[in-house]
Scaffold this active site. Structure first.
Site, PDB file in Angstrom:
ATOM      1  N   CYS A  90       3.348  -5.807  -8.601  1.00  0.00           N
ATOM      2  CA  CYS A  90       4.508  -5.918  -9.492  1.00  0.00           C
ATOM      3  C   CYS A  90       4.089  -6.496 -10.844  1.00  0.00           C
ATOM      4  CB  CYS A  90       5.582  -6.795  -8.855  1.00  0.00           C
ATOM      5  SG  CYS A  90       7.043  -6.993  -9.904  1.00  0.00           S
TER       6      CYS A  90
ATOM      7  N   GLN B  86       8.307  -5.404   2.406  1.00  0.00           N
ATOM      8  CA  GLN B  86       7.364  -5.938   1.426  1.00  0.00           C
ATOM      9  C   GLN B  86       7.726  -7.376   1.058  1.00  0.00           C
ATOM     10  OE1 GLN B  86       7.064  -4.968  -2.960  1.00  0.00           O
ATOM     11  NE2 GLN B  86       5.228  -3.894  -2.245  1.00  0.00           N
TER      12      GLN B  86
ATOM     13  N   LYS C  49      -0.206  -3.474  -1.598  1.00  0.00           N
ATOM     14  CA  LYS C  49      -0.025  -2.645  -2.784  1.00  0.00           C
ATOM     15  C   LYS C  49      -0.595  -3.386  -3.989  1.00  0.00           C
ATOM     16  CE  LYS C  49       3.236   0.462  -5.038  1.00  0.00           C
ATOM     17  NZ  LYS C  49       3.076   0.175  -6.461  1.00  0.00           N
TER      18      LYS C  49
ATOM     19  N   PRO D 146       8.015   0.957  -2.653  1.00  0.00           N
ATOM     20  CA  PRO D 146       9.016  -0.100  -2.772  1.00  0.00           C
ATOM     21  C   PRO D 146       9.384  -0.302  -4.236  1.00  0.00           C
ATOM     22  CG  PRO D 146       6.842  -1.051  -2.421  1.00  0.00           C
ATOM     23  CD  PRO D 146       6.682   0.441  -2.303  1.00  0.00           C
ATOM     24  N   MET D 147      10.694  -0.338  -4.524  1.00  0.00           N
ATOM     25  CA  MET D 147      11.158  -0.564  -5.894  1.00  0.00           C
ATOM     26  C   MET D 147      12.350  -1.510  -5.838  1.00  0.00           C
ATOM     27  SD  MET D 147      10.922   3.263  -7.589  1.00  0.00           S
ATOM     28  CE  MET D 147      11.638   4.108  -6.166  1.00  0.00           C
ATOM     29  N   ALA D 148      12.207  -2.664  -6.471  1.00  0.00           N
ATOM     30  CA  ALA D 148      13.279  -3.660  -6.454  1.00  0.00           C
ATOM     31  C   ALA D 148      14.529  -3.095  -7.102  1.00  0.00           C
ATOM     32  CB  ALA D 148      12.827  -4.922  -7.187  1.00  0.00           C
TER      33      ALA D 148
ATOM     34  N   ARG E  73       9.146   6.270  -9.182  1.00  0.00           N
ATOM     35  CA  ARG E  73      10.148   6.737 -10.139  1.00  0.00           C
ATOM     36  C   ARG E  73      10.439   8.226 -10.003  1.00  0.00           C
ATOM     37  NH1 ARG E  73       7.564   4.850 -15.555  1.00  0.00           N
ATOM     38  NH2 ARG E  73       5.678   5.201 -14.324  1.00  0.00           N
TER      39      ARG E  73
ATOM     40  N   GLY F 259       1.600   6.541  -8.912  1.00  0.00           N
ATOM     41  CA  GLY F 259       1.651   6.520 -10.371  1.00  0.00           C
ATOM     42  C   GLY F 259       1.825   7.897 -10.977  1.00  0.00           C
TER      43      GLY F 259
END
Length: 352
Positions: free
Chosen positions: A107, A77, A146, A23-25, A232, A208
């Site tokens: 986060c 999430q 997470k 999950p990435m905002a 990423r 990561g």
């Protein structure tokens, strides 16, 4: 060699492979989740949603909670620092179709940590237990978590938090190999992830700096984790999911996508962003994604990428952005930046 272990399960959901979209905002919206699933992600997790329902009326929240048409399992999430509020948010999301609830304790953003949420929660293990137990009891779908390795190097409590999570009924655990104060700097470490996997029986996802099939295989072997979670590394490279899956299954690298496929994926992603966000916001959001795609396009040197990004960022309409993609794959790479700029010079202010 291929990984012969059973594929990970989250409650009743068996994942089809060992590659998960993190999950990435602002990134893992419905268009990107759909694309990554199409290109091999075994599970995709939606953008972080606040646990405060009074804020769900905003356009940002409504879009983040939009899972229409997505195949299951749909993972949502939630983030916050109040156990009862998180439990209510979990119930409401399940009522709207969530099949997995993921709790954010990883986060590192200041605006999240300042509200005693995200990775700030790792400083209070009693509160961690209260939140996890309360949310698990509130819903009849699996709850996942997470985390990071801890708040700082001196309080690397990832193993203890993982044990608390398993005892609370958490069904799977994703671990980013950095503590909060590192944010995204330095290098991720995987010793803590290996230690966590050795101490719990639930599936563990290693997260990561995993940006290639070979590294994914190496990290799975080193940590014993059940899957890798890609964040990423998927930006501008949604093909990474099928490439990792193929490597894990067959021990061989999959050929990278050709220009024809890259053009199709970019056009499809662009169209999905325009449709999902509308003609104004869709055009703006497409800019960051195009920048990531260009960053990985080896046809161009740094100067060419900068020129192409500058041209695309100046475009103000869906029509112009679509034309840009068509032109991007039409010319000899050395001549492309200039020719693209000339081709769209009169389109930038066209009505969408």
């Amino acid at each position: 060699m291929s990984d012969s272990r059973p594929l990970p399960r989250i409650g009743r959901h068996e994942l089809p492979n060992r590659v998960v979209l993190a999950p990435m905002a602002g990134i893992t919206d419905r268009p990107f989740r759909t694309l990554c699933r199409r290109l091999g992600a075994g599970l995709v997790v939606g953008e972080m949603v606040t646990s405060d329902p009074s804020l769900w009326h905003t356009r940002k929240s409504r879009l983040r909670m939009d899972h229409r048409g997505e195949p299951g399992p749909r993972s949502v999430q939630i983030a916050g620092g109040d156990a009862k509020m998180l439990a209510e948010a979990a119930r409401l999301n399940v009522a709207m179709g969530a099949e997995i609830i993921d709790i954010n304790m990883g986060c590192p953003a200041k605006k999240v940590c300042n509200k005693a949420a995200g990775s700030a929660l790792l400083r209070d293990e009693t509160l961690v237990a209260e939140i996890l137990e309360t949310v698990v009891a509130a819903v009849d779908v699996p709850v996942t978590l997470k985390i990071r390795t801890g708040w700082c190097a001196e309080s690397n409590n990832g193993v203890r938090v993982a044990r608390i999570a398993e005892e609370a009924g958490i069904q799977a655990l994703a671990v980013h190999g950095r503590h909060r104060l590192q944010r995204y700097g330095g290098e991720a470490e995987y010793d803590t992830i290996a230690a966590i996997k050795a101490r719990v029986g639930i599936p563990v996802f290693a997260n990561g700096d995993i940006d290639s099939p070979a590294k994914a295989a190496r990290i799975l072997d080193y940590t014993g984790a059940d899957a890798v979670m890609i964040g990423r590394g998927a930006q501008g490279n949604p093909w990474i999911f099928r490439e990792i899956d193929h490597y894990l299954r067959h021990g061989q690298r999959l050929a990278p996508p050709g220009d024809e496929e890259r053009a199709v994926v970019l056009r499809d992603h662009l169209a999905a962003l325009h449709d999902f966000y509308g003609k104004h916001l869709g055009v703006r959001i497409a800019r960051k994604h195009l920048g990531w795609y260009l960053a990985g396009d080896e046809r161009f040197d740094d100067a060419g990428r900068r020129a192409l990004r500058a041209t695309f960022n100046g475009l103000e309409s869906r029509h112009a952005q679509r034309r840009f993609i068509d032109e991007l794959f039409r010319h000899d790479p050395a001549a492309t930046p200039g020719r693209v700029a000339r081709a769209v010079a009169h389109d930038g202010i066209c009505a969408a």
